[in-house]
Structure formats: structure tokens, C-alpha cells
Design a protein around this motif. Structure first.
Motif, PDB file in Angstrom:
ATOM      1  N   ILE A 134       0.824  -1.202   0.000  1.00  0.00           N
ATOM      2  CA  ILE A 134       0.000   0.000   0.000  1.00  0.00           C
ATOM      3  C   ILE A 134       0.863   1.259   0.000  1.00  0.00           C
ATOM      4  O   ILE A 134       0.541   2.251  -0.671  1.00  0.00           O
ATOM      5  CB  ILE A 134      -0.970  -0.029   1.200  1.00  0.00           C
ATOM      6  N   GLU A 138       0.685   4.081  -2.967  1.00  0.00           N
ATOM      7  CA  GLU A 138       0.484   5.506  -2.726  1.00  0.00           C
ATOM      8  C   GLU A 138       1.656   6.330  -3.243  1.00  0.00           C
ATOM      9  O   GLU A 138       1.463   7.444  -3.739  1.00  0.00           O
ATOM     10  CB  GLU A 138       0.272   5.748  -1.233  1.00  0.00           C
ATOM     11  N   THR A 141       1.036   6.676  -6.842  1.00  0.00           N
ATOM     12  CA  THR A 141      -0.137   7.471  -7.210  1.00  0.00           C
ATOM     13  C   THR A 141      -0.031   8.937  -6.811  1.00  0.00           C
ATOM     14  O   THR A 141      -0.452   9.821  -7.560  1.00  0.00           O
ATOM     15  CB  THR A 141      -1.394   6.859  -6.564  1.00  0.00           C
ATOM     16  N   SER A 174      -9.262   8.585  -5.269  1.00  0.00           N
ATOM     17  CA  SER A 174      -8.128   7.773  -4.839  1.00  0.00           C
ATOM     18  C   SER A 174      -8.074   7.670  -3.319  1.00  0.00           C
ATOM     19  O   SER A 174      -7.786   6.599  -2.769  1.00  0.00           O
ATOM     20  CB  SER A 174      -6.831   8.373  -5.371  1.00  0.00           C
ATOM     21  N   SER A 177     -10.660   5.148  -2.275  1.00  0.00           N
ATOM     22  CA  SER A 177     -10.263   3.766  -2.551  1.00  0.00           C
ATOM     23  C   SER A 177      -9.161   3.303  -1.604  1.00  0.00           C
ATOM     24  O   SER A 177      -9.159   2.155  -1.157  1.00  0.00           O
ATOM     25  CB  SER A 177      -9.791   3.634  -4.002  1.00  0.00           C
ATOM     26  N   THR A 178      -8.224   4.201  -1.284  1.00  0.00           N
ATOM     27  CA  THR A 178      -7.166   3.835  -0.347  1.00  0.00           C
ATOM     28  C   THR A 178      -7.744   3.549   1.034  1.00  0.00           C
ATOM     29  O   THR A 178      -7.309   2.615   1.725  1.00  0.00           O
ATOM     30  CB  THR A 178      -6.128   4.967  -0.255  1.00  0.00           C
ATOM     31  N   THR A 179      -8.727   4.343   1.445  1.00  0.00           N
ATOM     32  CA  THR A 179      -9.382   4.112   2.729  1.00  0.00           C
ATOM     33  C   THR A 179     -10.039   2.736   2.761  1.00  0.00           C
ATOM     34  O   THR A 179      -9.943   2.001   3.754  1.00  0.00           O
ATOM     35  CB  THR A 179     -10.432   5.206   2.983  1.00  0.00           C
ATOM     36  N   LEU A 182      -7.285   0.062   2.972  1.00  0.00           N
ATOM     37  CA  LEU A 182      -6.698   0.011   4.313  1.00  0.00           C
ATOM     38  C   LEU A 182      -7.655  -0.623   5.318  1.00  0.00           C
ATOM     39  O   LEU A 182      -7.225  -1.390   6.192  1.00  0.00           O
ATOM     40  CB  LEU A 182      -6.315   1.424   4.773  1.00  0.00           C
ATOM     41  N   LYS A 225      -7.151   1.177  -8.799  1.00  0.00           N
ATOM     42  CA  LYS A 225      -5.923   1.471  -9.526  1.00  0.00           C
ATOM     43  C   LYS A 225      -5.993   1.013 -10.976  1.00  0.00           C
ATOM     44  O   LYS A 225      -5.282   1.549 -11.833  1.00  0.00           O
ATOM     45  CB  LYS A 225      -4.732   0.800  -8.836  1.00  0.00           C
TER      46      LYS A 225
END
Length: 487
Positions: A134, A138, A141, A174, A177-179, A182, A225
Motif C-alpha cells: 500500500i 500511494e 499514485t 483515490s 479507494s485507499t481508505t 486500508l 488502480k
């Protein structure tokens, strides 16, 4: 307790990529010359390729002394990914040089962000646990948010909000989506206590529902992604608003990073049903919406969404489909880069992708560029002479049939037929006669096609296109080379 071992030789690809970013900053600060900045990034990209090849067979590092699981794992797939990321970085820089020379963006900042994104891609390829994965995603990105909106406007040129809007849209989705990713990783860790890929499990006993929910959220978050449906809406407006070379990097490097992340997860965790559903929705929605597009960049964006569905399809097989998915991703990256490269070459440095009708007769004015774009479109469609794309489609269908997912193979084949409609439409338009200048032409894009002069192709752009086309042709005639590299 023994100390954690660190093998610095295994880390050479990371050192080369991260060192490139630092050296680009220093070159810009100390020399203040665009040529020095460009040269530093070119050399750093080449050094990353060499480091990845040299360390391809090394043992892992940052390993757990008690169990042997490693956070940095060299492998053939990791080395191939590092080579592709470095090549994309150098190629996108070559496409950007004509506009950077005009001052459309500060060269130092642009090259630094590009090198930083390359570093994140290298980390993704070599990651051996969820945290490293991850963090790498990041790092890949985050620089892209700035690259999308990084643009200087010339005196007298109207300032538009498209780039800023695209950057903000990309950033917000983004972050969401990262949240999600995680949260999925946290739930799976809470249920299983595992972070290293070698120890990931779906869970058992009372905690199994929590672990399975974590797997689902992790896969959905990572699917952003690759612009998989339903987390796909950011791609068309972001590609359209970004500078053309940055859009080329978005549609290739960002997608490759997502594929590597998903492959690392689905090979260890059972997410076959969810992955198959994502593949089905992504390829179908992408192709159907692409049929209605009239803007070139938006058509390529929706096409890349459909291509993401083809890549996701073999991942529904788990570990048995990873090689087919990665091979398809590499083929796609090369062909997509060629398509965007030709668009960059056919458009003025400050222009956007334009309407599809603006390309009418472009192959008559620039035969070699027209042939390169036809090669890319044929490859993306899975037709000769784009043999790389043909072998990619065959590989995916063959893997699905061997894995007992015949219904998904049929869906892939049907979507490939649907995609022919818009690929053939663009290819035919390239060789159509432009409207005569003496006639009244209401459409400004058609008027541009009739009066647009033949633009000279700069040496960096020509070198990038020739190299990418040669790679596509070579892999098309000898695809086994790629499969040997991956295995």
C-alpha cells in the motif's frame, strides 16, 4: 531475538529509482538546465533497468527472523515490473520533452514527480506484505495528482479548469479507494494476524466473516488502480484533463501497479467470485460506453477500462491465472503507450487529444504514425498485425478454459467482438480522405482535419515510438520470451 537481515544488493532497484528522484532535484537546483534534468532521469531509468535485471534471482530481504517471511521479495515478476516502470518513465519523458521545452510545466518538478512515481512502482513489484504494497501504491499514485494539474499557461492563452478539476477528481476518489483498501487490510489483520503475503489466509473459526469482509474490501479498494467498475468514473475525465503524456502514464503505469497489487492479493486469498464479477462488469461497461465516445482520449480511456476487465479475468483463477494476467498487462502497456504516443505526435504540444474526427486523413499526412496507431489499435483489439495483442487475448482465453471458467472466456471473446466496432472506426478514419477546404465545413474538428498541417515529429517522441513499436513487434513474434521472463 535475532536482528532483521537486510540485503542491500536486493534493494538496488529501489536505490536506483529513489536515487534518480534525488539526483533530478539536485540537477535542477544546482544546474538549472533542462538538458541536465532530462539526462539525469534518462540515466536513472536505465540504471533501474540494469539493477532489476542484475538482482532478479536474489533472495528476499527485510525478513522476519522467526518465520522467514520477507517484506522485499525479488522475483522474475518483480524484475519485469521494475523494467516496465522504468521504461515507461523514460518513454513518457520523451513524449513530454516538446511541451516541456515550451514551458508548459517546470521541467525539474515534472521529472522529479515522474521519478518518484517510478519509485513507487518498483516498490509495488517487490513488496512482500500489505504495508509495503500500500505504501508503494500511494508513492506511485501521489505524484500523479500533481502531474495531472501541473501546467503553465502561455501569455494570452485562456486558463481552463479541466486540469485542476481532473486532478481533484483523481485525488478524492483515490483517497476513498485507499481508505477502503486500508480498512480491508486492517480487518483481515485483526482476524488472522497476518500481513506478509506468504501468511495471508481468509480466516477460520469465529473470525472468518471478518477476514472475508476484509478480503472483499481490499480487492475493491485495489481495483481502483486499474479503473475497474464501479471505481472507474475517475478515469475518463482525468485522462481528458491531464496533459497527453501524463494521460499516457496514467493509463499504463497506474494500471500496471494495480494489477500487480491485485495479483499479490488474489493469489493468496480466495476472491474468485468477486474478481470474476469485477472483470465481467469492467470489460462490458468499458466496451459499451466506448462505442459512444467522440473524443480520442475519452475513447482510449474507456478502452483501457475494458482492457482492465480482460486483465482481471484470469485473476479469478487465483495463482493459476497470474502469469496470464501479468503478461496481458505488459502487452497492454506497450500497445497503449504506442496509441498515446501517436496522439501526442499528431497533436500540437499544447493541445488536448481533440475529437476523433480531427484525425481524419492523418495517416495520409503521416503514413508512419498512422501505421503505428493502427498497429496499436489492432493489438488492443486482438487482431493481426498486432500479434502482441492477439497472443495476449489467446493467453487469457486459454487460461480461463484450462481453469474451468469457460463462461468467462466466452464473455471475454464476446467483448473482444464488441470492441472491434470502435477500434475499426478509428483505424478507418485515419485513412479517410479529409474534407475539401473549399467546401463549407460546420464541424470545427473536421475543418481542423482539412487544414491541419503535417507536424514534424521530434527526435525524443520518434525514439519512444520506434522503441515501443519494436518491443510490440518482437513480443508479438516471440511471446515466449515474456513468459520465460515471468517464470
Amino acid at each position: 531475538m535475532r536482528a532483521q537481515s537486510v540485503d542491500h544488493v536486493s534493494l538496488l532497484p529501489l536505490y536506483a529509482a529513489a536515487g534518480t528522484a534525488v539526483l533530478v532535484l539536485l540537477a535542477d537546483l544546482l544546474l538549472s538546465r533542462r538538458t541536465a534534468v532530462f539526462g539525469t532521469l534518462f540515466v536513472g531509468g536505465a540504471a533501474t533497468v540494469v539493477a532489476a535485471i542484475v538482482t532478479g534471482s536474489r533472495a528476499g530481504t527485510f525478513c522476519d527472523p522467526t518465520g522467514g517471511a520477507c517484506s522485499w521479495v525479488p522475483s522474475p515478476v518483480a524484475a519485469t515490473a521494475a523494467v516496465v516502470f522504468a521504461a515507461l518513465t523514460v518513454g513518457v519523458l520523451a513524449l513530454s520533452i516538446p511541451s516541456l521545452r515550451l514551458g508548459t510545466a517546470p521541467a525539474g518538478e515534472f521529472c522529479f514527480l515522474l521519478a518518484a512515481s517510478m519509485t513507487g512502482g518498483v516498490v509495488v513489484g517487490y513488496s512482500g506484505d500489505l504495508i509495503t504494497l500500500i505504501v508503494g501504491l500511494e508513492t506511485l499514485t501521489l505524484p500523479l495528482y500533481l502531474l495531472v494539474g501541473l501546467r503553465r499557461f502561455a501569455p494570452g492563452e485562456p486558463v481552463t479548469t479541466s486540469a485542476a478539476s481532473a486532478s481533484v477528481t483523481f485525488f478524492l476518489i483515490s483517497v476513498l479507494s485507499t481508505t477502503i483498501a486500508l480498512l480491508g487490510a486492517a480487518l483481515n489483520y485483526a482476524a488472522t494476524g497476518a500481513l506478509h503475503f506468504d501468511r495471508l489466509i481468509n480466516g477460520a473459526g469465529p473470525a472468518e466473516p471478518v477476514a472475508q469482509a476484509g478480503v472483499a474490501l481490499l480487492v475493491i479498494g485495489l481495483a481502483f488502480k486499474v479503473a475497474a467498475v464501479p471505481l472507474h468514473a475517475w478515469a475518463p475525465p482525468t485522462y481528458e484533463g491531464a496533459p497527453l503524456p501524463v494521460a499516457a502514464y496514467l493509463s499504463t503505469a497506474s494500471k500496471l501497479g494495480g494489477v500487480l497489487a491485485l495479483a499479490a492479493v488474489v493469489t493468496r486469498l480466495d476472491a474468485a467470485t468477486l474478481t470474476a464479477l469485477l472483470a465481467l462488469l469492467t470489460m462490458t461497461v468499458g466496451n459499451l460506453v466506448a462505442l459512444r465516445q467522440t473524443r480520442m482520449v475519452r475513447l482510449l480511456a474507456w478502452s483501457s477500462i475494458a482492457q482492465a476487465g480482460y486483465i482481471l479475468a484470469p485473476l479469478a483463477l487465483g495463482a493459476d491465472g497470474v502469469e496470464a494476467a501479468i503478461a496481458y498487462a505488459v502487452f497492454f502497456v506497450i500497445l497503449e503507450f504506442i496509441a498515446f504516443g501517436v496522439v501526442v505526435a499528431l497533436r500540437p504540444p499544447r493541445a488536448d487529444g481533440g475529437d476523433i474526427t480531427a484525425y481524419r486523413g492523418a495517416a495520409r499526412r503521416s503514413p508512419w504514425l498512422g501505421a503505428a496507431l493502427v498497429l496499436a489499435l489492432a493489438g488492443l483489439a486482438g487482431l493481426p498485425p498486432g500479434l502482441a495483442g492477439l497472443f495476449a487475448k489467446v493467453t487469457v482465453v486459454d487460461a480461463l478454459i484450462d481453469g474451468g471458467q469457460t463462461w468467462l472466456a466466452v464473455i471475454v471473446a464476446l467483448n473482444a467482438v464488441i470492441a472491434l466496432a470502435y477500434y475499426v472506426r478509428v483505424a478507418a478514419l485515419l485513412y479517410s480522405a479529409p474534407p475539401r477546404v473549399g467546401l463549407a465545413v460546420a464541424d470545427p474538428e473536421l475543418l481542423e482535419a482539412a487544414t491541419h498541417p503535417r507536424l514534424p515529429v521530434t527526435r525524443p517522441v520518434a525514439a519512444a515510438l520506434i522503441t515501443a513499436a519494436a518491443a510490440a513487434v518482437a513480443l508479438g513474434f516471440a511471446p515466449q520470451f515474456l513468459f520465460d521472463a515471468l517464470s
